[in-house]
Design a protein around this motif. Structure first.
Motif, PDB file in Angstrom:
ATOM      1  N   VAL A   1       0.843  -1.203   0.000  1.00 40.90           N
ATOM      2  CA  VAL A   1       0.000   0.000   0.000  1.00 40.90           C
ATOM      3  C   VAL A   1       0.878   1.252   0.000  1.00 40.90           C
ATOM      4  CG1 VAL A   1      -1.836   1.240   1.201  1.00 40.90           C
ATOM      5  CG2 VAL A   1      -1.788  -1.265   1.244  1.00 40.90           C
ATOM      6  N   ARG A   2       1.888   1.248   0.859  1.00 43.34           N
ATOM      7  CA  ARG A   2       2.808   2.395   0.957  1.00 43.34           C
ATOM      8  C   ARG A   2       3.463   2.699  -0.382  1.00 43.34           C
ATOM      9  NH1 ARG A   2       7.257  -0.005   3.626  1.00 43.34           N
ATOM     10  NH2 ARG A   2       7.897  -0.494   1.499  1.00 43.34           N
ATOM     11  N   ASP A   3       4.036   1.675  -1.025  1.00 41.42           N
ATOM     12  CA  ASP A   3       4.767   1.905  -2.272  1.00 41.42           C
ATOM     13  C   ASP A   3       3.835   2.339  -3.400  1.00 41.42           C
ATOM     14  OD1 ASP A   3       7.060   1.260  -0.947  1.00 41.42           O
ATOM     15  OD2 ASP A   3       7.286  -0.737  -1.823  1.00 41.42           O
ATOM     16  N   GLU A   4       2.623   1.825  -3.388  1.00 44.95           N
ATOM     17  CA  GLU A   4       1.648   2.255  -4.392  1.00 44.95           C
ATOM     18  C   GLU A   4       1.349   3.745  -4.232  1.00 44.95           C
ATOM     19  OE1 GLU A   4      -2.933   1.292  -4.743  1.00 44.95           O
ATOM     20  OE2 GLU A   4      -1.764  -0.415  -5.488  1.00 44.95           O
ATOM     21  N   LEU A   5       1.194   4.198  -2.984  1.00 46.67           N
ATOM     22  CA  LEU A   5       0.924   5.616  -2.729  1.00 46.67           C
ATOM     23  C   LEU A   5       2.120   6.495  -3.090  1.00 46.67           C
ATOM     24  CD1 LEU A   5      -0.981   5.324   0.672  1.00 46.67           C
ATOM     25  CD2 LEU A   5      -1.951   6.004  -1.535  1.00 46.67           C
ATOM     26  N   LEU A   6       3.321   5.921  -3.002  1.00 43.22           N
ATOM     27  CA  LEU A   6       4.532   6.664  -3.352  1.00 43.22           C
ATOM     28  C   LEU A   6       4.842   6.606  -4.847  1.00 43.22           C
ATOM     29  CD1 LEU A   6       6.878   5.672  -0.380  1.00 43.22           C
ATOM     30  CD2 LEU A   6       6.224   8.003  -1.008  1.00 43.22           C
ATOM     31  N   GLY A   7       4.040   5.837  -5.576  1.00 42.30           N
ATOM     32  CA  GLY A   7       4.286   5.704  -7.006  1.00 42.30           C
ATOM     33  C   GLY A   7       5.445   4.796  -7.336  1.00 42.30           C
ATOM     34  N   LEU A   8       5.793   3.908  -6.393  1.00 40.64           N
ATOM     35  CA  LEU A   8       6.899   2.973  -6.598  1.00 40.64           C
ATOM     36  C   LEU A   8       6.372   1.608  -7.038  1.00 40.64           C
ATOM     37  CD1 LEU A   8       8.946   3.812  -3.371  1.00 40.64           C
ATOM     38  CD2 LEU A   8       9.330   4.691  -5.688  1.00 40.64           C
ATOM     39  N   GLU A   9       7.258   0.821  -7.605  1.00 43.00           N
ATOM     40  CA  GLU A   9       6.883  -0.531  -8.016  1.00 43.00           C
ATOM     41  C   GLU A   9       6.554  -1.377  -6.789  1.00 43.00           C
ATOM     42  OE1 GLU A   9       8.893  -4.483 -10.156  1.00 43.00           O
ATOM     43  OE2 GLU A   9      10.058  -2.643  -9.879  1.00 43.00           O
ATOM     44  N   VAL A  10       5.421  -2.055  -6.833  1.00 46.81           N
ATOM     45  CA  VAL A  10       5.022  -2.942  -5.731  1.00 46.81           C
ATOM     46  C   VAL A  10       5.584  -4.323  -6.014  1.00 46.81           C
ATOM     47  CG1 VAL A  10       3.095  -4.021  -4.531  1.00 46.81           C
ATOM     48  CG2 VAL A  10       2.943  -1.619  -5.231  1.00 46.81           C
ATOM     49  N   LYS A  11       6.442  -4.813  -5.092  1.00 54.07           N
ATOM     50  CA  LYS A  11       7.103  -6.105  -5.315  1.00 54.07           C
ATOM     51  C   LYS A  11       6.397  -7.234  -4.571  1.00 54.07           C
ATOM     52  CE  LYS A  11      11.585  -3.967  -6.217  1.00 54.07           C
ATOM     53  NZ  LYS A  11      12.988  -3.790  -5.771  1.00 54.07           N
ATOM     54  N   ASP A  12       6.120  -7.037  -3.291  1.00 50.92           N
ATOM     55  CA  ASP A  12       5.475  -8.077  -2.481  1.00 50.92           C
ATOM     56  C   ASP A  12       4.143  -7.572  -1.971  1.00 50.92           C
ATOM     57  OD1 ASP A  12       7.668  -9.936  -2.635  1.00 50.92           O
ATOM     58  OD2 ASP A  12       8.738  -8.640  -1.230  1.00 50.92           O
ATOM     59  N   ARG A  13       3.138  -8.417  -2.088  1.00 50.79           N
ATOM     60  CA  ARG A  13       1.798  -8.060  -1.610  1.00 50.79           C
ATOM     61  C   ARG A  13       1.443  -8.961  -0.426  1.00 50.79           C
ATOM     62  NH1 ARG A  13      -2.056  -6.017  -5.312  1.00 50.79           N
ATOM     63  NH2 ARG A  13      -3.397  -7.804  -4.875  1.00 50.79           N
ATOM     64  N   ASP A  14       1.268  -8.331   0.738  1.00 51.09           N
ATOM     65  CA  ASP A  14       0.903  -9.053   1.955  1.00 51.09           C
ATOM     66  C   ASP A  14      -0.498  -8.644   2.383  1.00 51.09           C
ATOM     67  OD1 ASP A  14       3.414 -10.337   2.168  1.00 51.09           O
ATOM     68  OD2 ASP A  14       4.271  -8.568   3.129  1.00 51.09           O
ATOM     69  N   TRP A  15      -1.223  -9.629   2.927  1.00 47.84           N
ATOM     70  CA  TRP A  15      -2.608  -9.403   3.317  1.00 47.84           C
ATOM     71  C   TRP A  15      -2.804  -9.728   4.793  1.00 47.84           C
ATOM     72  CZ3 TRP A  15      -6.238  -8.005  -0.558  1.00 47.84           C
ATOM     73  CH2 TRP A  15      -5.754  -8.059  -1.867  1.00 47.84           C
ATOM     74  N   VAL A  16      -3.775  -9.050   5.410  1.00 41.08           N
ATOM     75  CA  VAL A  16      -4.195  -9.410   6.755  1.00 41.08           C
ATOM     76  C   VAL A  16      -5.671  -9.799   6.679  1.00 41.08           C
ATOM     77  CG1 VAL A  16      -4.855  -7.058   7.466  1.00 41.08           C
ATOM     78  CG2 VAL A  16      -4.177  -8.721   9.182  1.00 41.08           C
ATOM     79  N   VAL A  17      -6.021 -10.835   7.397  1.00 39.50           N
ATOM     80  CA  VAL A  17      -7.388 -11.364   7.363  1.00 39.50           C
ATOM     81  C   VAL A  17      -8.033 -11.145   8.734  1.00 39.50           C
ATOM     82  CG1 VAL A  17      -8.840 -13.383   6.949  1.00 39.50           C
ATOM     83  CG2 VAL A  17      -6.689 -13.099   5.679  1.00 39.50           C
ATOM     84  N   VAL A  18      -9.180 -10.503   8.722  1.00 40.74           N
ATOM     85  CA  VAL A  18      -9.915 -10.218   9.956  1.00 40.74           C
ATOM     86  C   VAL A  18     -11.138 -11.119  10.040  1.00 40.74           C
ATOM     87  CG1 VAL A  18     -11.182  -8.435  11.236  1.00 40.74           C
ATOM     88  CG2 VAL A  18      -9.124  -7.813   9.953  1.00 40.74           C
ATOM     89  N   GLY A  19     -11.364 -11.698  11.218  1.00 41.94           N
ATOM     90  CA  GLY A  19     -12.582 -12.469  11.460  1.00 41.94           C
ATOM     91  C   GLY A  19     -12.517 -13.926  11.036  1.00 41.94           C
TER      92      GLY A  19
END
Length: 373
Positions: A10-28
């Protein structure tokens, strides 16, 4: 059960940088529900799962509570009642505590987007002080994002200084420190990592030898120079960092950092060569001295490491470029000696070794004679 994209993606996307790793958190969700949906559990300390198709990591929302000192003193609580905000609160910096729903909406309870705009590295909560490794992580992010104008916020710097003062940094295990150091040495502006550690006082605990004002600028200059070279290795970067030190101090610190043997050996060579390089008069070079240096460097068996050595010496001893060029010339002509040719002439055993040295010495002498340089 809801999944949110979190952290660096999310951070790198907002900075306009290439997103390399996508991590998720699962609630519930529970581990049982994740397994029933085809996820594969991989986390040992807390529930982390791999998506059946994308293989991206999905971690169940969790909280952490401090139980002891240092990096390992935590108990983890993970259950369906842990909220997204509770999970984000345990993270280190606000810019890393932004989540994104599967529909693309941002969840930003700690104002990470404001800090991205202000180019500030700011801790999420006072829980930051429970993990001394976060000092190194913050310094590493400073090294990564200095080119974008990021600096550590005054409040976070003050908190890190308090952590150092209370002895939290003393409890970091060397293996984790080295992991952060190694990554930081390859960031966009590695010297920023050491600037932050020095400003908060952690450098005097972790690498006290380079902290003095007479040494620190020399270490940073050498590191910056090596960093600008193409594909500089970890060995070259660490050797540059430790290059202002005496040989014994450099080797002792490299060992204390648990740096790999190749890193230790190059740091030792650079610091051992420094006084010897300075003692050579480039106007009247001695061929025997140059050949002795080539022997010390084990050029004949480790030519790649010798090139690394020259690379670091050029940065650490920029005022000795003439002598370093002489050493390079000596290596080029000396490695041209063919032992097989001398063997064919009848030399063998100790005589062969002597003949090889004599021929190397002659070639070096011819190449570095004053009329040739």
């Amino acid at each position: 059960m809801q999944a949110y994209l979190v952290g660096g993606a999310v951070r790198d996307e907002l900075l306009g940088l290439e997103v390399k790793d996508r991590d998720w958190v699962v609630v519930g969700a529970t581990p049982k529900e994740m397994l029933a949906n085809g996820f594969k559990q991989v986390g040992a300390d807390f529930p982390v799962f791999l998506h059946p198709r994308t293989r991206e990591e999905y971690a169940l929302a969790r909280t952490e509570r401090k139980q002891g000192r240092g990096y390992h003193g935590f108990t983890v609580y993970s259950a369906p009642d842990v909220t997204l905000e509770q999970d984000l609160r345990r993270r280190d910096l606000t810019i890393n505590a932004i989540a994104k729903t599967e529909d693309g909406d941002l969840v930003d309870p700690f104002h990470g987007r404001d800090d991205i705009k202000a180019r500030k590295l700011r801790h999420v909560s006072e829980a930051f002080s429970e993990d001394p490794l976060r000092i190194l992580r913050t310094a590493r992010f400073a090294a990564r994002f200095r080119p974008q104008g990021f600096t550590v916020s005054e409040q976070t710097m003050a908190l890190m200084q308090d952590m150092v003062d209370t002895g939290e940094v003393d409890h970091l295990v060397p293996e984790r420190v080295w992991q952060e150091f190694q990554r930081a040495l390859h960031e966009k502006a590695p010297e920023a990592f050491f600037d932050v550690l020095r400003d908060c006082g952690a450098l005097s605990v972790l690498v006290p030898e380079i902290t003095p004002s007479a040494v620190f600028p020399l270490a940073m200059k050498a590191l910056h120079c090596v960093d600008k070279q193409t594909n500089a290795t970890t060995e070259e970067r660490l050797a540059a960092l430790l290059s202002p030190l005496d040989e014994s101090l450099a080797l002792e610190r490299a060992k204390a950092l648990k740096a790999p043997n190749d890193c230790q050996n190059l740091a030792r060579l650079v610091t051992a060569f420094t006084p010897q390089i300075r003692s050579i008069d480039p106007q009247q070079p001695d061929a025997e001295t140059l050949l002795d240096l080539l022997d010390q460097a084990d050029l004949w068996r480790r030519p790649e490491r010798f090139l690394q050595l020259l690379s670091v010496l050029e940065c650490a001893l920029s005022d000795e470029s003439q002598t370093i060029n002489l050493l390079r010339t000596a290596s080029n002509v000396a490695t041209g000696v063919d032992p097989k040719a001398l063997l064919a002439k009848g030399f063998k055993g100790k005589e062969l070794g002597s003949a090889i040295r004599t021929e190397r010495l002659k070639r070096i002498c011819d190449a570095v004679a004053p009329t040739n340089h």
